[in-house]
Scaffold this motif. Structure first.
Motif, PDB file in Angstrom:
ATOM      1  N   ARG A   3      13.174 -51.188  55.323  1.00 45.52           N
ATOM      2  CA  ARG A   3      12.635 -49.870  55.643  1.00 45.52           C
ATOM      3  C   ARG A   3      13.705 -48.984  56.241  1.00 45.52           C
ATOM      4  NH1 ARG A   3       7.315 -51.414  58.917  1.00 45.52           N
ATOM      5  NH2 ARG A   3       8.571 -53.237  59.315  1.00 45.52           N
ATOM      6  N   HIS A   4      13.583 -47.682  55.986  1.00 44.75           N
ATOM      7  CA  HIS A   4      14.503 -46.713  56.573  1.00 44.75           C
ATOM      8  C   HIS A   4      14.195 -46.544  58.051  1.00 44.75           C
ATOM      9  CE1 HIS A   4      16.510 -44.932  53.011  1.00 44.75           C
ATOM     10  NE2 HIS A   4      15.506 -45.526  52.420  1.00 44.75           N
TER      11      HIS A   4
ATOM     12  N   ARG B  64      14.312 -43.735  59.617  1.00 36.74           N
ATOM     13  CA  ARG B  64      13.498 -42.518  59.706  1.00 36.74           C
ATOM     14  C   ARG B  64      12.876 -42.254  58.346  1.00 36.74           C
ATOM     15  NH1 ARG B  64      17.452 -38.071  61.878  1.00 36.74           N
ATOM     16  NH2 ARG B  64      16.319 -37.138  60.178  1.00 36.74           N
ATOM     17  N   PRO B  65      11.716 -42.836  58.057  1.00 34.00           N
ATOM     18  CA  PRO B  65      11.092 -42.605  56.745  1.00 34.00           C
ATOM     19  C   PRO B  65      10.669 -41.151  56.582  1.00 34.00           C
ATOM     20  CG  PRO B  65       9.637 -43.864  58.174  1.00 34.00           C
ATOM     21  CD  PRO B  65      10.921 -43.693  58.904  1.00 34.00           C
ATOM     22  N   SER B  66      10.663 -40.697  55.351  1.00 42.49           N
ATOM     23  CA  SER B  66      10.246 -39.317  55.094  1.00 42.49           C
ATOM     24  C   SER B  66       8.742 -39.180  55.329  1.00 42.49           C
ATOM     25  CB  SER B  66      10.603 -38.909  53.668  1.00 42.49           C
ATOM     26  OG  SER B  66       9.769 -39.559  52.761  1.00 42.49           O
ATOM     27  N   PRO B  67       8.287 -37.982  55.675  1.00 43.11           N
ATOM     28  CA  PRO B  67       6.863 -37.799  55.971  1.00 43.11           C
ATOM     29  C   PRO B  67       5.969 -37.767  54.738  1.00 43.11           C
ATOM     30  CG  PRO B  67       8.017 -35.734  56.219  1.00 43.11           C
ATOM     31  CD  PRO B  67       9.059 -36.783  55.935  1.00 43.11           C
ATOM     32  N   THR B  68       6.515 -37.807  53.545  1.00 45.91           N
ATOM     33  CA  THR B  68       5.681 -37.711  52.344  1.00 45.91           C
ATOM     34  C   THR B  68       5.181 -39.044  51.888  1.00 45.91           C
ATOM     35  OG1 THR B  68       7.615 -37.850  50.930  1.00 45.91           O
ATOM     36  CG2 THR B  68       6.816 -35.643  51.509  1.00 45.91           C
TER      37      THR B  68
END
Length: 85
Positions: free
Chosen positions: A78-79, A81-85
């Motif tokens: 997992r990243h 800071r995952p993207s909000p989408t």
């Protein structure tokens, strides 16, 4: 894919060859386990492609197992800071 044995083999080979490619190019070091997991997920998917032509439930079981292994790879990578989408 076409009917019969050749169709089943072609269907399995489409993902099976991708599993072989990943096997030959899997990373070493701390990401080695992820490479093995990806090989396993693709191998199970290839078996699912073959088995579903013979027995629907068995093929589905292989696909379900492939998805569990693939989800494990994704969750391990997992990243921050995952993207909000």
């Amino acid at each position: 894919v076409g009917e019969g044995l050749w169709g089943i083999l072609a269907k399995g080979a489409s993902v099976g060859l991708l599993a072989l490619y990943v096997l030959l190019r899997r990373p070493s070091g701390r990401r080695e386990a992820d490479g093995w997991l990806l090989v396993g997920a693709l191998g199970l998917a290839a078996l699912g492609d073959i088995a579903i032509e013979i027995d629907f439930v068995t093929g589905g079981a292989f696909f379900a197992a492939a998805h569990v292994v693939a989800a494990t790879v994704y969750l391990r990578n997992r990243h921050q800071r995952p993207s909000p989408t």
